[in-house]
Design a protein around this motif. Sequence first.
Motif, PDB file in Angstrom:
ATOM      1  N   ALA A 192       0.822  -1.210   0.000  1.00 28.00           N
ATOM      2  CA  ALA A 192       0.000   0.000   0.000  1.00 28.00           C
ATOM      3  C   ALA A 192       0.857   1.262   0.000  1.00 28.00           C
ATOM      4  CB  ALA A 192      -0.934   0.005   1.214  1.00 28.00           C
ATOM      5  N   GLU A 193       2.033   1.172   0.628  1.00 26.98           N
ATOM      6  CA  GLU A 193       2.908   2.340   0.728  1.00 26.98           C
ATOM      7  C   GLU A 193       4.049   2.313  -0.279  1.00 26.98           C
ATOM      8  OE1 GLU A 193       2.149   4.850   2.509  1.00 26.98           O
ATOM      9  OE2 GLU A 193       0.480   3.909   3.586  1.00 26.98           O
ATOM     10  N   GLY A 194       4.148   1.242  -1.069  1.00 28.38           N
ATOM     11  CA  GLY A 194       5.194   1.163  -2.078  1.00 28.38           C
ATOM     12  C   GLY A 194       6.595   0.996  -1.518  1.00 28.38           C
ATOM     13  N   ILE A 195       6.712   0.290  -0.377  1.00 27.99           N
ATOM     14  CA  ILE A 195       8.026   0.053   0.208  1.00 27.99           C
ATOM     15  C   ILE A 195       8.444  -1.403   0.024  1.00 27.99           C
ATOM     16  CG2 ILE A 195       7.735   1.900   1.911  1.00 27.99           C
ATOM     17  CD1 ILE A 195       7.254  -0.272   4.021  1.00 27.99           C
ATOM     18  N   ILE A 196       9.709  -1.682   0.261  1.00 26.05           N
ATOM     19  CA  ILE A 196      10.254  -3.030   0.118  1.00 26.05           C
ATOM     20  C   ILE A 196       9.812  -3.898   1.297  1.00 26.05           C
ATOM     21  CG2 ILE A 196      12.386  -4.368  -0.035  1.00 26.05           C
ATOM     22  CD1 ILE A 196      11.803  -2.531  -2.438  1.00 26.05           C
ATOM     23  N   ILE A 197       9.567  -5.177   1.028  1.00 26.66           N
ATOM     24  CA  ILE A 197       9.318  -6.126   2.110  1.00 26.66           C
ATOM     25  C   ILE A 197       9.983  -7.450   1.766  1.00 26.66           C
ATOM     26  CG2 ILE A 197       7.034  -6.720   1.157  1.00 26.66           C
ATOM     27  CD1 ILE A 197       6.204  -7.291   4.139  1.00 26.66           C
ATOM     28  N   VAL A 198      10.788  -7.968   2.699  1.00 22.66           N
ATOM     29  CA  VAL A 198      11.486  -9.232   2.477  1.00 22.66           C
ATOM     30  C   VAL A 198      11.044 -10.255   3.511  1.00 22.66           C
ATOM     31  CG1 VAL A 198      13.475  -8.253   1.287  1.00 22.66           C
ATOM     32  CG2 VAL A 198      13.515  -8.411   3.767  1.00 22.66           C
ATOM     33  N   ASP A 199      11.010 -11.494   3.078  1.00 24.29           N
ATOM     34  CA  ASP A 199      10.511 -12.610   3.870  1.00 24.29           C
ATOM     35  C   ASP A 199      11.517 -12.999   4.954  1.00 24.29           C
ATOM     36  OD1 ASP A 199       8.857 -14.673   4.667  1.00 24.29           O
ATOM     37  OD2 ASP A 199       8.985 -15.791   2.790  1.00 24.29           O
ATOM     38  N   GLY A 200      11.041 -13.765   5.936  1.00 24.28           N
ATOM     39  CA  GLY A 200      11.883 -14.218   7.031  1.00 24.28           C
ATOM     40  C   GLY A 200      12.857 -15.315   6.612  1.00 24.28           C
ATOM     41  N   VAL A 201      13.686 -15.729   7.547  1.00 21.13           N
ATOM     42  CA  VAL A 201      14.749 -16.693   7.259  1.00 21.13           C
ATOM     43  C   VAL A 201      14.212 -18.121   7.240  1.00 21.13           C
ATOM     44  CG1 VAL A 201      16.504 -15.206   8.296  1.00 21.13           C
ATOM     45  CG2 VAL A 201      15.399 -16.967   9.697  1.00 21.13           C
ATOM     46  N   TYR A 202      14.987 -18.980   6.577  1.00 17.12           N
ATOM     47  CA  TYR A 202      14.735 -20.423   6.588  1.00 17.12           C
ATOM     48  C   TYR A 202      15.877 -21.042   7.390  1.00 17.12           C
ATOM     49  CZ  TYR A 202      13.589 -25.123   4.913  1.00 17.12           C
ATOM     50  OH  TYR A 202      13.230 -26.448   4.834  1.00 17.12           O
ATOM     51  N   ASN A 203      15.553 -21.651   8.522  1.00 13.59           N
ATOM     52  CA  ASN A 203      16.571 -22.026   9.505  1.00 13.59           C
ATOM     53  C   ASN A 203      17.448 -23.207   9.099  1.00 13.59           C
ATOM     54  OD1 ASN A 203      15.763 -20.035  11.452  1.00 13.59           O
ATOM     55  ND2 ASN A 203      13.985 -21.301  11.914  1.00 13.59           N
ATOM     56  N   ALA A 204      16.905 -24.133   8.319  1.00 13.29           N
ATOM     57  CA  ALA A 204      17.661 -25.338   7.943  1.00 13.29           C
ATOM     58  C   ALA A 204      18.539 -25.012   6.737  1.00 13.29           C
ATOM     59  CB  ALA A 204      16.714 -26.480   7.647  1.00 13.29           C
ATOM     60  N   PHE A 205      19.693 -24.404   6.984  1.00 13.95           N
ATOM     61  CA  PHE A 205      20.490 -23.854   5.888  1.00 13.95           C
ATOM     62  C   PHE A 205      21.092 -24.917   4.971  1.00 13.95           C
ATOM     63  CE2 PHE A 205      23.493 -24.294   9.395  1.00 13.95           C
ATOM     64  CZ  PHE A 205      24.610 -24.836   8.776  1.00 13.95           C
ATOM     65  N   LYS A 206      21.066 -26.180   5.374  1.00 18.50           N
ATOM     66  CA  LYS A 206      21.568 -27.250   4.507  1.00 18.50           C
ATOM     67  C   LYS A 206      20.450 -27.890   3.669  1.00 18.50           C
ATOM     68  CE  LYS A 206      25.556 -28.487   7.389  1.00 18.50           C
ATOM     69  NZ  LYS A 206      26.261 -29.579   8.101  1.00 18.50           N
TER      70      LYS A 206
ATOM     71  N   GLY B  46      12.035 -10.464  -1.710  1.00 16.56           N
ATOM     72  CA  GLY B  46      13.199 -11.318  -1.542  1.00 16.56           C
ATOM     73  C   GLY B  46      13.130 -12.019  -0.207  1.00 16.56           C
ATOM     74  N   LYS B  47      14.257 -12.650   0.177  1.00 13.66           N
ATOM     75  CA  LYS B  47      14.281 -13.438   1.407  1.00 13.66           C
ATOM     76  C   LYS B  47      15.529 -13.137   2.209  1.00 13.66           C
ATOM     77  CE  LYS B  47      12.995 -18.007   3.082  1.00 13.66           C
ATOM     78  NZ  LYS B  47      11.779 -17.473   3.741  1.00 13.66           N
ATOM     79  N   THR B  48      15.360 -13.034   3.521  1.00 14.75           N
ATOM     80  CA  THR B  48      16.518 -12.915   4.394  1.00 14.75           C
ATOM     81  C   THR B  48      17.145 -14.295   4.560  1.00 14.75           C
ATOM     82  OG1 THR B  48      14.945 -12.989   6.256  1.00 14.75           O
ATOM     83  CG2 THR B  48      15.879 -10.848   5.677  1.00 14.75           C
ATOM     84  N   LEU B  49      18.465 -14.305   4.651  1.00 14.30           N
ATOM     85  CA  LEU B  49      19.232 -15.553   4.668  1.00 14.30           C
ATOM     86  C   LEU B  49      20.207 -15.553   5.831  1.00 14.30           C
ATOM     87  CD1 LEU B  49      20.122 -15.507   0.860  1.00 14.30           C
ATOM     88  CD2 LEU B  49      18.129 -16.592   1.927  1.00 14.30           C
ATOM     89  N   ILE B  50      20.520 -16.762   6.314  1.00 16.78           N
ATOM     90  CA  ILE B  50      21.431 -16.886   7.449  1.00 16.78           C
ATOM     91  C   ILE B  50      22.766 -17.509   7.071  1.00 16.78           C
ATOM     92  CG2 ILE B  50      19.600 -16.959   9.180  1.00 16.78           C
ATOM     93  CD1 ILE B  50      19.915 -20.035   9.204  1.00 16.78           C
ATOM     94  N   HIS B  51      22.891 -17.949   5.809  1.00 16.39           N
ATOM     95  CA  HIS B  51      24.127 -18.633   5.398  1.00 16.39           C
ATOM     96  C   HIS B  51      24.366 -18.395   3.908  1.00 16.39           C
ATOM     97  CE1 HIS B  51      27.009 -21.898   4.685  1.00 16.39           C
ATOM     98  NE2 HIS B  51      27.204 -21.916   5.990  1.00 16.39           N
ATOM     99  N   PRO B  52      25.646 -18.206   3.525  1.00 15.48           N
ATOM    100  CA  PRO B  52      25.952 -17.993   2.099  1.00 15.48           C
ATOM    101  C   PRO B  52      25.476 -19.117   1.191  1.00 15.48           C
ATOM    102  CG  PRO B  52      27.836 -17.380   3.446  1.00 15.48           C
ATOM    103  CD  PRO B  52      26.844 -18.031   4.373  1.00 15.48           C
ATOM    104  N   ALA B  53      25.353 -20.339   1.727  1.00 16.65           N
ATOM    105  CA  ALA B  53      24.901 -21.466   0.908  1.00 16.65           C
ATOM    106  C   ALA B  53      23.471 -21.286   0.411  1.00 16.65           C
ATOM    107  CB  ALA B  53      25.001 -22.767   1.711  1.00 16.65           C
ATOM    108  N   GLN B  54      22.731 -20.350   1.001  1.00 17.04           N
ATOM    109  CA  GLN B  54      21.340 -20.137   0.618  1.00 17.04           C
ATOM    110  C   GLN B  54      21.178 -19.102  -0.492  1.00 17.04           C
ATOM    111  OE1 GLN B  54      19.911 -19.018   4.609  1.00 17.04           O
ATOM    112  NE2 GLN B  54      18.866 -21.007   4.733  1.00 17.04           N
ATOM    113  N   VAL B  55      22.243 -18.404  -0.832  1.00  9.90           N
ATOM    114  CA  VAL B  55      22.138 -17.249  -1.732  1.00  9.90           C
ATOM    115  C   VAL B  55      21.648 -17.624  -3.119  1.00  9.90           C
ATOM    116  CG1 VAL B  55      23.446 -15.421  -2.885  1.00  9.90           C
ATOM    117  CG2 VAL B  55      23.847 -15.909  -0.459  1.00  9.90           C
ATOM    118  N   ASP B  56      22.246 -18.633  -3.724  1.00  4.85           N
ATOM    119  CA  ASP B  56      21.895 -18.981  -5.105  1.00  4.85           C
ATOM    120  C   ASP B  56      20.425 -19.379  -5.236  1.00  4.85           C
ATOM    121  OD1 ASP B  56      24.460 -18.428  -5.924  1.00  4.85           O
ATOM    122  OD2 ASP B  56      25.108 -20.527  -5.982  1.00  4.85           O
TER     123      ASP B  56
END
Length: 284
Positions: A177-191, A210-220
């Motif tokens: 409604a306000e035209g701002i960015i919103i990103v999803d929460g993390v996925y804990n099982a990084f493997k 997009g999505k927040t991430l806790i480990h570089p392995a999740q980026v791709d």
Amino acid sequence: MDPRTRPYRSVLYIPGSKPRALEKARGLPVDAIIFDLEDAVSADEKVNARDTLGAALAEGGYGARMKIVRINGLDTTWGRSDAEAVTKMACDAVLLPKVSSPDDLNALAAITGDLPIWAMMETPRGILNAAAIAAHPLLQGMVMGTNDLAKELQVRFRPDRLPLMAGLGQCLLAAKAEGIIIVDGVYNAFKDAEGLAAECEQGRDMGFDGKTLIHPAQVDVANAAFAPSEAEIDLSRRQIAAFEEAEAAGQGVAVVDGKIVENLHVATAREILAKADAIAAVSA
């Protein structure tokens, strides 16, 4: 790049106290980094973390990545000093945890001035006040804190995240409604790449940027899920071309693959192509 049009497919948390992690982040293909002074930093490291992070940001090397610093809450021992330190850091925005109302943002802005603010949406009261929070003039983005929200709601874990849908949806509506960015929460099982991919697809279908991430392995996985596919890009180009041809012939609609194409479809197609161009720009 306009912060509202740049990609936010992957938003990686990096501890502000770890020089090695701060160095590694310079070479990761992420769209944004949350440099964390809160949960990822132990109590005895919090004061030193400000200097460590400040020095890393001053050194630079993070390229086109959005640089967001998450501070401790202003109701904690470290929050105010964190906020004061952020004003001297080479960052793009400050992220405030556990935002409950616009008053929390006003209190932060009294310290950080015109620096853009992002809000962690992770409490029931914050979710109920999402519309008012999203409308704050300095708010640039929302980050879903699904772990804390699940704890507060006392829900059971489900792969489909059904217990969190009301909160996720309310924040999405407020942000859109306000035209701002919103990103999803993390996925804990990084493997668990398969589980991450499924949750990313769910978030993308819902409308998250997009999505927040806790480990570089999740980026791709996140980058792939939140980027337009080749099929979507191809369809968008064909829809635009067909509609323009129809307009030139004095018609108000076109047909592509047996489906009607109107103005609203063309607007979406142009957004998809613009997003693909923005991703290419930050990836160059």
